[in-house]
Design an enzyme around this catalytic site. Sequence first.
Site, PDB file in Angstrom:
ATOM      1  N   ASN A  73       0.828  -1.201   0.000  1.00  0.00           N
ATOM      2  CA  ASN A  73       0.000   0.000   0.000  1.00  0.00           C
ATOM      3  C   ASN A  73       0.869   1.259   0.000  1.00  0.00           C
ATOM      4  OD1 ASN A  73      -1.886   2.009   0.382  1.00  0.00           O
ATOM      5  ND2 ASN A  73      -3.079   0.873   1.881  1.00  0.00           N
ATOM      6  N   ASP A  74       1.492   1.557   1.118  1.00  0.00           N
ATOM      7  CA  ASP A  74       2.251   2.800   1.219  1.00  0.00           C
ATOM      8  C   ASP A  74       3.401   2.890   0.210  1.00  0.00           C
ATOM      9  OD1 ASP A  74       0.608   3.642   3.243  1.00  0.00           O
ATOM     10  OD2 ASP A  74       1.882   2.832   4.832  1.00  0.00           O
ATOM     11  N   VAL A  75       3.990   1.731  -0.142  1.00  0.00           N
ATOM     12  CA  VAL A  75       5.151   1.769  -1.038  1.00  0.00           C
ATOM     13  C   VAL A  75       4.769   2.073  -2.485  1.00  0.00           C
ATOM     14  CG1 VAL A  75       6.536   0.230   0.386  1.00  0.00           C
ATOM     15  CG2 VAL A  75       5.140  -0.732  -1.440  1.00  0.00           C
ATOM     16  N   VAL A  76       3.446   2.149  -2.776  1.00  0.00           N
ATOM     17  CA  VAL A  76       3.018   2.538  -4.128  1.00  0.00           C
ATOM     18  C   VAL A  76       2.139   3.784  -4.071  1.00  0.00           C
ATOM     19  CG1 VAL A  76       3.170   0.278  -5.235  1.00  0.00           C
ATOM     20  CG2 VAL A  76       1.098   0.878  -3.999  1.00  0.00           C
ATOM     21  N   ALA A  84       0.753   3.731   7.290  1.00  0.00           N
ATOM     22  CA  ALA A  84       0.913   5.145   7.609  1.00  0.00           C
ATOM     23  C   ALA A  84      -0.435   5.812   7.884  1.00  0.00           C
ATOM     24  CB  ALA A  84       1.640   5.861   6.474  1.00  0.00           C
TER      25      ALA A  84
END
Lengths: 120, 482
Positions: free
Chosen positions: B403-406, B444
Amino acid sequence: MDLSITMTGFVALYVFVLAAFAGWVIIGHVPAILHTPLMSGSNFVHGIVVVGGLYALLNASTTQEQVIGFIAVLLGAGNAAGGFAVTQRMLAMFQTSDAKPMTHHLHGHAHARVHHLKKR
Amino acid sequence: MLANLPQLIIGLADLTAAFLFLYGLQRMSSPATAPSGILVAGFGMVAAVLASFLYVFSVSAAAQPHLCANIALALTALIIGGGLAWLSGKRVAMTAMPQMVALYNGMGGGAAGAIAAVELFGNKTQGATQLLVTLLGALIGAVSLSGSLIAWAKLDGVIKKPLRVKGQQAVNAVAMIAALTVGGLILYATLGGAPVLLATPTWIYIFFGLALLFGVLMTLPIGGADMPVVISIYNALTGLAVGLEGFVLQNPALMIAGMVVGAAGLLLTLLMAKAMNRSVANVVFTNFGDAPKQVQGAIKGSLRPVEASDAGIAMRYASKVIIVPGYGLAAAQAQQKLYEFVKLLQAAKVDVKFAVHPVAGRMPGQMDVLLAEAGVPYDMIFQLEDINEDFATADVALVIGANDVVNPAARTEKSSPIFGMPILNADKAKQVYVVKRGEGKGYAGIQNALFYGDNCNMVYGDAQAVLIKMIEAVRGLGAAAA
């Protein structure tokens, strides 16, 4: 012939600095794909502390020293044996697709990188 | 000469071990040579351990009467400690690898601390420098032991939530200062000053107690997603402690091995922190979730759910697919199914690659190991900097459990807590399929603009179940054509 090593002051610092530099350079060349085995491999390497534990235990002259020395060897041996076992298992899993016919084409950066990996 | 023989052999064995460790780690710079690298390092370890039994020829007069008992104790400790760790290391599941590494690492720190304890209680150090180094190694080793144990408990799910109380940093600082003060007292008393208030051995117990306490306090508030940084830090600290105790014991092999690992751990710590766009101090001293929530810029568009089978068929007819696996994939134990699906795509002449973010997983590079375990060849796995340009030419980006890494907010939105973090440019692909359990937010706690993009489709469900549907859909196509 005196073979004992006495390292004090600057000699010890030289060893520390050079070893740290060697570690930094060697690890800096490891690709991110191997970071987990690398961490567990370096984890294994500091298992050498078991040697220090053996020294302490074999030279123990009181019960307190024997107890603490025993703990040192126990923990150090666990560090070394466990670190080796997991690292070896992980590394055995990494395979190339060379064994099978390649169904896709690699190019650009990626190709250069993989090629570089295979050559070694 | 003959009297020196045991010393000579020990010296040579230690020298060999130090060299083989470096050589072995060097061979780990490629997946092809890495398996032999760990074997080489293993030989070094065995040689050093066997040779250290030659210490029996040079024990002090005081230890002479206990020699037989000590040898028996040493063998017992080696067999129990080594045997249990070996068995657990051989059995542990790959998803549980980070906590095992944390555990073994803590053991190393504890061993270094114990060696320091023998030196301190026996008053064996000579001079201020050696005593200071012993104390420093003891402090770092003990912190690494208790901190690693907490990290293990968190990763293993024994401790479920980060424990945070008000004024925690002040408490941590007090514990650290107290430990340093007690260390100072020990230094003062051992170097000839009169013991202050308590006898020196009592102070030594208090010193270790405070150091262990500090390790616990420091690690408790750190959140699960920060674990890659924490594990790296403790790896570095144990290395440092071992190196320092090596100096105390005048053993160059320990000094070299310890410092090499210390530097390696430091490098990995910095790499991990960089991959999260945070400073190491920020990870250790502040708590991610506690940051005041920024006002979220309104996200336009809506979420578009699609069927797993439709997504599978779309990928079957694509020519280039990039898969972004996240920890959610491993949590669902779906790596095997994913590779099964990938093989079907490859059989249909689809170009498939995996794109791995440095912090995908609970320790550096864990996702790479999990993919390797599922049988994915390593030349199909690409790191962020090697593949990010490729998304622009990809027909499909398949995001599973990430999720957060994209999240494109990392590139564009200055107010976002993840702004500046390097991300995988999945949003640049023509079509994006996101496999997700539900509409929840990432670690996050922020919305992901990627999911609302015109090119994005949401496939809701457990990763394992979704992949099974995709596989069936693509197989069904093949059967219909035949």
